[in-house]
Design a protein around this motif. Structure first.
Motif, mmCIF file in Angstrom:
data_model
loop_
_atom_site.group_PDB
_atom_site.id
_atom_site.type_symbol
_atom_site.label_atom_id
_atom_site.label_comp_id
_atom_site.label_asym_id
_atom_site.label_seq_id
_atom_site.Cartn_x
_atom_site.Cartn_y
_atom_site.Cartn_z
ATOM 1 N N UNK A 16 -25.458 -75.399 66.938
ATOM 2 C CA UNK A 16 -26.310 -74.458 67.669
ATOM 3 C C UNK A 16 -25.704 -73.057 67.680
ATOM 4 N N UNK A 17 -24.416 -72.974 67.940
ATOM 5 C CA UNK A 17 -23.782 -71.656 67.979
ATOM 6 C C UNK A 17 -23.701 -71.022 66.593
ATOM 7 N N UNK A 18 -23.658 -71.846 65.556
ATOM 8 C CA UNK A 18 -23.617 -71.306 64.188
ATOM 9 C C UNK A 18 -24.992 -70.864 63.713
ATOM 10 N N UNK A 19 -26.030 -71.235 64.464
ATOM 11 C CA UNK A 19 -27.404 -70.940 64.034
ATOM 12 C C UNK A 19 -28.234 -70.412 65.204
ATOM 13 N N UNK A 20 -27.697 -69.433 65.919
ATOM 14 C CA UNK A 20 -28.355 -68.957 67.139
ATOM 15 C C UNK A 20 -29.737 -68.347 66.904
ATOM 16 N N UNK A 21 -30.002 -67.880 65.699
ATOM 17 C CA UNK A 21 -31.303 -67.271 65.421
ATOM 18 C C UNK A 21 -32.320 -68.290 64.914
ATOM 19 N N UNK A 22 -31.920 -69.549 64.883
ATOM 20 C CA UNK A 22 -32.824 -70.598 64.411
ATOM 21 C C UNK A 22 -32.763 -71.772 65.372
ATOM 22 N N UNK A 23 -33.332 -71.559 66.570
ATOM 23 C CA UNK A 23 -33.313 -72.600 67.583
ATOM 24 C C UNK A 23 -34.725 -73.117 67.880
ATOM 25 N N UNK A 24 -35.627 -72.965 66.929
ATOM 26 C CA UNK A 24 -36.971 -73.513 67.085
ATOM 27 C C UNK A 24 -36.909 -75.038 67.018
ATOM 28 N N UNK A 25 -37.994 -75.689 67.370
ATOM 29 C CA UNK A 25 -38.003 -77.159 67.428
ATOM 30 C C UNK A 25 -37.653 -77.803 66.089
ATOM 31 N N UNK A 26 -38.201 -77.255 64.999
ATOM 32 C CA UNK A 26 -37.936 -77.834 63.676
ATOM 33 C C UNK A 26 -36.454 -77.729 63.329
ATOM 34 N N UNK A 27 -35.843 -76.596 63.660
ATOM 35 C CA UNK A 27 -34.416 -76.421 63.371
ATOM 36 C C UNK A 27 -33.562 -77.359 64.215
ATOM 37 N N UNK A 28 -33.928 -77.521 65.488
ATOM 38 C CA UNK A 28 -33.171 -78.433 66.346
ATOM 39 C C UNK A 28 -33.185 -79.851 65.776
ATOM 40 N N UNK A 29 -34.325 -80.253 65.225
ATOM 41 C CA UNK A 29 -34.407 -81.578 64.611
ATOM 42 C C UNK A 29 -33.581 -81.649 63.327
ATOM 43 N N UNK A 30 -33.605 -80.569 62.553
ATOM 44 C CA UNK A 30 -32.787 -80.518 61.333
ATOM 45 C C UNK A 30 -31.310 -80.682 61.663
ATOM 46 N N UNK A 31 -30.856 -80.009 62.716
ATOM 47 C CA UNK A 31 -29.451 -80.116 63.116
ATOM 48 C C UNK A 31 -29.119 -81.559 63.521
ATOM 49 N N UNK A 32 -30.069 -82.217 64.181
ATOM 50 C CA UNK A 32 -29.854 -83.609 64.584
ATOM 51 C C UNK A 32 -29.602 -84.487 63.352
#
Length: 443
Positions: free
Chosen positions: A149-165
């Motif tokens: 999350x901290x490495x991708x602060x400008x991409x915290x939309x729902x789709x990105x959160x799922x990608x990180x998971x």
């Protein structure tokens, strides 16, 4: 001897603080909004500011900060426990995270990090990110997800959160189910309430063995805080206390909330020729020092409107001008309100200006005058004459003299309220003043 050590911890703590120059403002301060408390805007700094004043960074007070089931990195018997309140959309939290990683490497098993959630209201994706991190925590991968999350602060939309998971190897189906669990929302709410109760209004905020400092401070500040608490904890171990008991022992002598600041002295604030609404014999007078281009003033103006309805006949409201230098159209808007006042429509123009803060140029002001059915020719002539400059300057000077250095600032029968505070703050002071005058409150 153990009692002596504990006494030393408290006594020495009061007398000894880490001092440094002010650096690394919290995100809330940077954004110009307090959360929970909505801080006033300060006047513009001089062109050549003086050197930053020395101030204490680490609070001498020990606060009781419960750990609960919050994500933790480091052993339970670490001599120093650092609790962090964070916001995944806050750039200062990301900066501090790099510093935290470094001190964790330096201090190893002597340091335990506990992370609590404090998503700030002006960061719309901070709360969803907090919930997503706690759903990852349920699968034992909070810190891996936290770093994503901290490495991708400008991409915290729902789709990105799922990608990180997926990228950290979570069971995504389970993660999604946990994400919707109201228990996680309750944890975030609990952490937020705790932060506010401890006086940690912004992010990042840290409690090192219960002692508070805030902001993305230089690593030297972190080291100094840890070293100071490490030395005291080691003394306790040397006297026979188990390392695993240190945190509970330190907190047993702590407080649950900071003491309330002393109330400023009552000021004599003359209403003078200011626009006034309400009965002249009202037992309570509220004087506002305000700026039409200040967003906090607009928010507070709505609160004052509610108070006028609640305390009808008991509250008189007066408006004083304090246009801040950095607000390019604030002074012109102040003059426009006085030109409307000359035609008996100050409060109507007051409402127009606050409702249209992003459009306070001359053409817009003339349009508002027309919409309010003013004599537009007379209104234009009044603005062209600069006839209100002296009164605006006097209001501003008066504000400075009575301690209204930012906007909005209010005086309720001379008692100062700074900022767009919740309505309950105003009600408390008004009710106290009504009680003094022998008049029943609005309730």
């Amino acid at each position: 001897m153990l009692g002596l050590v504990l006494g030393l911890m408290l006594g020495v703590g009061v007398g000894r603080m880490i001092w440094t120059t002010s650096t690394g403002p919290t995100d809330a301060a940077k954004a110009g909004a307090q959360v929970a408390a909505a801080a006033p805007q300060a006047p513009q700094a001089p062109a050549t500011p003086p050197p930053p004043a020395q101030r204490p960074i680490l609070s001498p007070t020990v606060f009781k900060v419960p750990l609960e089931e919050s994500p933790t990195k480091g052993p339970a018997d670490a001599l120093v426990t650092m609790v962090e309140f964070t916001d995944f959309q806050c750039p200062f939290c990301a900066r501090a995270n790099a510093t935290i990683k470094q001190v964790q490497e330096e201090y190893g098993d002597k340091l335990r990090l506990v992370v609590k959630q404090h998503p700030l209201p002006f960061h719309p994706r901070a709360r969803p990110a907090a919930l997503a991190s706690l759903a990852a925590h349920n699968q034992g991968k909070f810190f891996e997800y936290h770093d994503k999350l901290f490495a991708n602060q400008k991409a915290l939309d729902d789709a990105s959160l799922e990608t990180f998971a997926k990228e950290v190897g979570l069971d995504v189906k389970r993660w999604k189910k946990d994400l919707a669990d109201p228990k996680l929302a309750a944890i975030v709410d609990r952490d937020e309430a705790l932060a506010k109760s401890l006086g940690a209004g912004g992010t990042p905020a840290f409690f090192v063995n219960g002692r508070f400092f805030s902001g993305a401070q230089p690593i030297e500040v972190f080291r100094a805080a840890i070293e100071e608490e490490l030395g005291k904890a080691q003394m306790m171990v040397n006297e026979g206390m188990k390392a695993s008991e240190i945190y509970a022992s330190v907190l047993s002598h702590g407080v649950t909330a900071p003491p309330p600041p002393p109330e400023p002295p009552v000021q004599k604030v003359d209403v003078g020729s200011a626009p006034v609404k309400g009965s002249s014999d009202a037992p309570v007078t509220l004087v506002a020092f305000s700026d039409f281009e200040c967003p906090f003033c607009s928010r507070a103006a709505n609160t004052v409107k509610l108070l006028e309805d609640e305390y009808k006949g008991k509250l008189r409201v007066a408006f004083k001008h304090q246009p801040l230098p950095r607000h390019a159209n604030a002074k012109l808007a102040a003059a426009a309100s006085m030109a409307a006042h000359e035609q008996g429509k100050f409060w109507e123009m007051h409402d127009k200006l606050f409702a249209n803060q992003t459009a306070l140029d001359r053409a817009s002001l003339e349009r508002y005058a027309q919409e309010l059915n003013l004599d537009v020719g007379k209104f234009k002539a009044a603005l062209d004459s600069n006839k209100y400059d002296e009164q605006i300057a006097k209001d501003s000077e008066q504000g400075t003299q009575v301690g209204a250095s930012g906007t909005p600032t209010f005086f309720v029968n001379g008692r100062q309220i700074v900022g767009a505070k919740p309505i309950e703050v105003f009600r408390r002071v008004i009710d106290e003043e009504l009680k003094k005058s022998g008049v029943a409150s609005a309730k």
